[in-house]
Scaffold this motif. Structure first.
Motif, PDB file in Angstrom:
ATOM      1  N   ASP A  63       0.831  -1.212   0.000  1.00 13.48           N
ATOM      2  CA  ASP A  63       0.000   0.000   0.000  1.00 13.48           C
ATOM      3  C   ASP A  63       0.858   1.252   0.000  1.00 13.48           C
ATOM      4  O   ASP A  63       0.516   2.244  -0.657  1.00 13.48           O
ATOM      5  N   VAL A  64       1.975   1.222   0.743  1.00 14.20           N
ATOM      6  CA  VAL A  64       2.880   2.363   0.812  1.00 14.20           C
ATOM      7  C   VAL A  64       4.314   1.864   0.740  1.00 14.20           C
ATOM      8  O   VAL A  64       4.683   0.909   1.441  1.00 14.20           O
ATOM      9  N   LEU A  65       5.114   2.503  -0.095  1.00 16.72           N
ATOM     10  CA  LEU A  65       6.559   2.319  -0.082  1.00 16.72           C
ATOM     11  C   LEU A  65       7.173   3.591   0.472  1.00 16.72           C
ATOM     12  O   LEU A  65       7.079   4.656  -0.153  1.00 16.72           O
ATOM     13  N   LEU A  66       7.758   3.488   1.652  1.00 14.92           N
ATOM     14  CA  LEU A  66       8.456   4.593   2.288  1.00 14.92           C
ATOM     15  C   LEU A  66       9.913   4.479   1.867  1.00 14.92           C
ATOM     16  O   LEU A  66      10.661   3.641   2.373  1.00 14.92           O
ATOM     17  N   SER A  67      10.303   5.304   0.901  1.00 18.02           N
ATOM     18  CA  SER A  67      11.582   5.100   0.233  1.00 18.02           C
ATOM     19  C   SER A  67      12.538   6.257   0.439  1.00 18.02           C
ATOM     20  O   SER A  67      12.179   7.422   0.260  1.00 18.02           O
ATOM     21  N   GLU A  68      13.761   5.907   0.774  1.00 21.70           N
ATOM     22  CA  GLU A  68      14.808   6.911   0.780  1.00 21.70           C
ATOM     23  C   GLU A  68      15.069   7.414  -0.636  1.00 21.70           C
ATOM     24  O   GLU A  68      14.842   6.704  -1.622  1.00 21.70           O
ATOM     25  N   ALA A  69      15.519   8.662  -0.723  1.00 20.84           N
ATOM     26  CA  ALA A  69      15.962   9.248  -1.995  1.00 20.84           C
ATOM     27  C   ALA A  69      17.061  10.246  -1.637  1.00 20.84           C
ATOM     28  O   ALA A  69      16.885  11.456  -1.680  1.00 20.84           O
ATOM     29  N   LYS A  86       7.363   1.516  -9.160  1.00 20.38           N
ATOM     30  CA  LYS A  86       6.639   1.098 -10.360  1.00 20.38           C
ATOM     31  C   LYS A  86       6.747  -0.402 -10.577  1.00 20.38           C
ATOM     32  O   LYS A  86       5.738  -1.096 -10.808  1.00 20.38           O
ATOM     33  N   LYS A  87       7.961  -0.933 -10.504  1.00 16.81           N
ATOM     34  CA  LYS A  87       8.167  -2.366 -10.746  1.00 16.81           C
ATOM     35  C   LYS A  87       7.487  -3.223  -9.690  1.00 16.81           C
ATOM     36  O   LYS A  87       7.043  -4.345  -9.977  1.00 16.81           O
ATOM     37  N   ALA A  88       7.411  -2.706  -8.457  1.00 20.39           N
ATOM     38  CA  ALA A  88       6.770  -3.458  -7.378  1.00 20.39           C
ATOM     39  C   ALA A  88       5.256  -3.332  -7.397  1.00 20.39           C
ATOM     40  O   ALA A  88       4.562  -4.074  -6.696  1.00 20.39           O
ATOM     41  N   GLY A  89       4.734  -2.382  -8.163  1.00 25.18           N
ATOM     42  CA  GLY A  89       3.286  -2.202  -8.216  1.00 25.18           C
ATOM     43  C   GLY A  89       2.698  -1.673  -6.922  1.00 25.18           C
ATOM     44  O   GLY A  89       1.578  -2.041  -6.538  1.00 25.18           O
ATOM     45  N   VAL A  90       3.431  -0.791  -6.234  1.00 25.61           N
ATOM     46  CA  VAL A  90       2.912  -0.243  -4.985  1.00 25.61           C
ATOM     47  C   VAL A  90       1.841   0.808  -5.284  1.00 25.61           C
ATOM     48  O   VAL A  90       1.787   1.370  -6.374  1.00 25.61           O
ATOM     49  N   LYS A  91       1.019   1.081  -4.280  1.00 22.15           N
ATOM     50  CA  LYS A  91      -0.077   2.030  -4.483  1.00 22.15           C
ATOM     51  C   LYS A  91       0.355   3.475  -4.271  1.00 22.15           C
ATOM     52  O   LYS A  91      -0.105   4.380  -4.962  1.00 22.15           O
ATOM     53  N   ARG A  92       1.247   3.711  -3.293  1.00 26.49           N
ATOM     54  CA  ARG A  92       1.706   5.072  -2.979  1.00 26.49           C
ATOM     55  C   ARG A  92       3.184   5.033  -2.671  1.00 26.49           C
ATOM     56  O   ARG A  92       3.684   4.073  -2.072  1.00 26.49           O
ATOM     57  N   LEU A  93       3.858   6.111  -3.021  1.00 22.65           N
ATOM     58  CA  LEU A  93       5.280   6.271  -2.741  1.00 22.65           C
ATOM     59  C   LEU A  93       5.451   7.489  -1.844  1.00 22.65           C
ATOM     60  O   LEU A  93       4.952   8.573  -2.157  1.00 22.65           O
ATOM     61  N   VAL A  94       6.148   7.300  -0.735  1.00 20.05           N
ATOM     62  CA  VAL A  94       6.466   8.411   0.167  1.00 20.05           C
ATOM     63  C   VAL A  94       7.984   8.570   0.184  1.00 20.05           C
ATOM     64  O   VAL A  94       8.708   7.643   0.550  1.00 20.05           O
ATOM     65  N   ILE A  95       8.448   9.731  -0.216  1.00 15.08           N
ATOM     66  CA  ILE A  95       9.880  10.007  -0.304  1.00 15.08           C
ATOM     67  C   ILE A  95      10.395  10.508   1.041  1.00 15.08           C
ATOM     68  O   ILE A  95       9.819  11.424   1.641  1.00 15.08           O
ATOM     69  N   THR A  96      11.513   9.910   1.501  1.00 10.12           N
ATOM     70  CA  THR A  96      12.090  10.289   2.783  1.00 10.12           C
ATOM     71  C   THR A  96      13.611  10.223   2.704  1.00 10.12           C
ATOM     72  O   THR A  96      14.187   9.989   1.647  1.00 10.12           O
ATOM     73  N   HIS A  97      14.271  10.472   3.860  1.00 11.02           N
ATOM     74  CA  HIS A  97      15.730  10.384   3.981  1.00 11.02           C
ATOM     75  C   HIS A  97      16.427  11.280   2.953  1.00 11.02           C
ATOM     76  O   HIS A  97      17.383  10.888   2.304  1.00 11.02           O
ATOM     77  N   VAL A  98      15.919  12.492   2.818  1.00 10.48           N
ATOM     78  CA  VAL A  98      16.567  13.491   1.962  1.00 10.48           C
ATOM     79  C   VAL A  98      17.513  14.309   2.847  1.00 10.48           C
ATOM     80  O   VAL A  98      17.074  14.923   3.820  1.00 10.48           O
ATOM     81  N   PRO A  99      18.807  14.343   2.554  1.00  5.30           N
ATOM     82  CA  PRO A  99      19.741  15.101   3.383  1.00  5.30           C
ATOM     83  C   PRO A  99      19.407  16.598   3.379  1.00  5.30           C
ATOM     84  O   PRO A  99      18.798  17.113   2.426  1.00  5.30           O
ATOM     85  N   PRO A 100      19.823  17.325   4.404  1.00  2.39           N
ATOM     86  CA  PRO A 100      19.503  18.754   4.483  1.00  2.39           C
ATOM     87  C   PRO A 100      20.058  19.567   3.323  1.00  2.39           C
ATOM     88  O   PRO A 100      19.568  20.666   3.051  1.00  2.39           O
ATOM     89  N   TRP A 101      21.090  19.047   2.646  1.00  2.00           N
ATOM     90  CA  TRP A 101      21.676  19.815   1.540  1.00  2.00           C
ATOM     91  C   TRP A 101      20.932  19.622   0.222  1.00  2.00           C
ATOM     92  O   TRP A 101      21.285  20.235  -0.771  1.00  2.00           O
ATOM     93  N   TYR A 102      19.886  18.800   0.219  1.00  2.00           N
ATOM     94  CA  TYR A 102      19.000  18.688  -0.943  1.00  2.00           C
ATOM     95  C   TYR A 102      17.589  19.102  -0.538  1.00  2.00           C
ATOM     96  O   TYR A 102      17.282  19.263   0.650  1.00  2.00           O
ATOM     97  N   ASP A 103      16.722  19.244  -1.524  1.00  2.00           N
ATOM     98  CA  ASP A 103      15.368  19.743  -1.287  1.00  2.00           C
ATOM     99  C   ASP A 103      14.366  18.600  -1.408  1.00  2.00           C
ATOM    100  O   ASP A 103      14.339  17.896  -2.417  1.00  2.00           O
ATOM    101  N   ARG A 104      13.544  18.422  -0.368  1.00  2.00           N
ATOM    102  CA  ARG A 104      12.569  17.325  -0.366  1.00  2.00           C
ATOM    103  C   ARG A 104      11.584  17.437  -1.527  1.00  2.00           C
ATOM    104  O   ARG A 104      11.244  16.443  -2.162  1.00  2.00           O
ATOM    105  N   VAL A 105      11.114  18.647  -1.777  1.00  2.00           N
ATOM    106  CA  VAL A 105      10.117  18.826  -2.835  1.00  2.00           C
ATOM    107  C   VAL A 105      10.706  18.456  -4.189  1.00  2.00           C
ATOM    108  O   VAL A 105      10.064  17.758  -5.002  1.00  2.00           O
ATOM    109  N   THR A 106      11.923  18.891  -4.448  1.00  2.00           N
ATOM    110  CA  THR A 106      12.577  18.560  -5.713  1.00  2.00           C
ATOM    111  C   THR A 106      12.761  17.058  -5.852  1.00  2.00           C
ATOM    112  O   THR A 106      12.517  16.479  -6.935  1.00  2.00           O
ATOM    113  N   GLN A 107      13.184  16.393  -4.790  1.00  2.00           N
ATOM    114  CA  GLN A 107      13.387  14.945  -4.851  1.00  2.00           C
ATOM    115  C   GLN A 107      12.067  14.223  -5.137  1.00  2.00           C
ATOM    116  O   GLN A 107      12.016  13.286  -5.943  1.00  2.00           O
ATOM    117  N   ALA A 108      10.988  14.668  -4.517  1.00  2.00           N
ATOM    118  CA  ALA A 108       9.684  14.043  -4.782  1.00  2.00           C
ATOM    119  C   ALA A 108       9.220  14.313  -6.210  1.00  2.00           C
ATOM    120  O   ALA A 108       8.690  13.416  -6.885  1.00  2.00           O
TER     121      ALA A 108
END
Length: 248
Positions: A173-179, A204-226
């Motif tokens: 249902d949810v993939l909580l994924s580092e990026a 995509k390959k796993a066929g998950v329903k939702r992706l939640v992007i996490t583990h973005v270092p402070p020197w990058y932008d969460r919104v951009t990574q998502a």
């Protein structure tokens, strides 16, 4: 099942977030996935230490486990102590690693306060069935699939791209994924972290329903990574932010 983000900053605590930690709740049971640097303070906005049902550690880098040291102190010395030993699941050697982190004798280390178990492929923890798979990282690391009823959450922990993550996340249902890495950077180290494109491709390959992007270092932008993850995954892509709550 409910997912609450305790800390989502990648690699180090950031100015607005502790390092990795996530609270998963169902049937009144509180499961903590990772307890990284700074997370114990944020966690106490949501529950008291004696309310922790169990802890699961993806791996033993400090940004995922180091606040176990503070938890040990609270469990041993806070008013109301001693409390029942808190189960802690992690890679083999977790008890010894945490004893060394606090400069304790290996026997008993933290084991009078915390009850350590090595991850198995499948285990029952409270109301949850938890499945794990080894990931690709410089130290032993695990992705964690938490199932309750017909709902499932998969947390990548830290990993480079690999097929085992796709297999573990199949239909979740949810993939909580580092990026943690930027897309298309030739200097990205291999077998360390995922880029947003990697996260989306695995979802995509796993066929998950939702992706939640996490583990973005402070020197990058969460919104951009998502936003970049949306290039490879057409389903809903959301952003983990401190104290955000996701119903699963």
């Amino acid at each position: 099942m409910k997912l609450t983000v305790i800390g989502c900053s990648g690699s180090v605590p950031g100015p607005d977030s502790a390092a990795s930690s996530y609270l998963v709740t169902a049937d009144g049971f509180n499961l903590i996935l990772d307890l990284g640097s700074g997370a114990l303070g944020s966690l106490q906005r949501h529950l008291a230490v004696p309310e922790i049902g169990a802890i699961g550690l993806s791996h033993l880098h400090p940004d995922h486990c180091m606040d176990l040291c503070g938890l040990y102190v609270a469990a041993k010395y806070a008013p109301g102590a001693p409390i029942p030993r808190i189960p802690v699941f992690g890679p083999p050697g977790t008890a010894q690693r945490m004893a060394l982190a606090y400069d304790l004798p290996l026997d008993p280390g933290m084991e009078e306060q915390l009850d350590f178990y090595a991850w198995q492929e499948v285990q029952t923890v409270g109301p949850f069935t938890i499945r794990t798979a080894p990931m690709v990282h410089p130290v032993p690391a695990y992705a964690i699939r938490v199932e309750h009823g017909n709902r499932s959450l998969v947390y990548t922990g830290d990993t480079g791209p690999n097929d085992a993550l796709i297999d573990l996340a199949r239909g979740a249902d949810v993939l909580l994924s580092e990026a943690a890495l930027p897309d298309n950077d030739p200097h990205n180290p291999i077998d360390l972290h995922l880029t947003p494109a990697d996260a989306g491709e695995h979802a995509k390959k796993a066929g998950v329903k939702r992706l939640v992007i996490t583990h973005v270092p402070p020197w990058y932008d969460r919104v951009t990574q998502a936003e970049n993850a949306r290039r490879t995954f057409s389903g809903p892509v959301e952003i983990a932010t401190p104290h955000a709550v996701f119903d699963i």
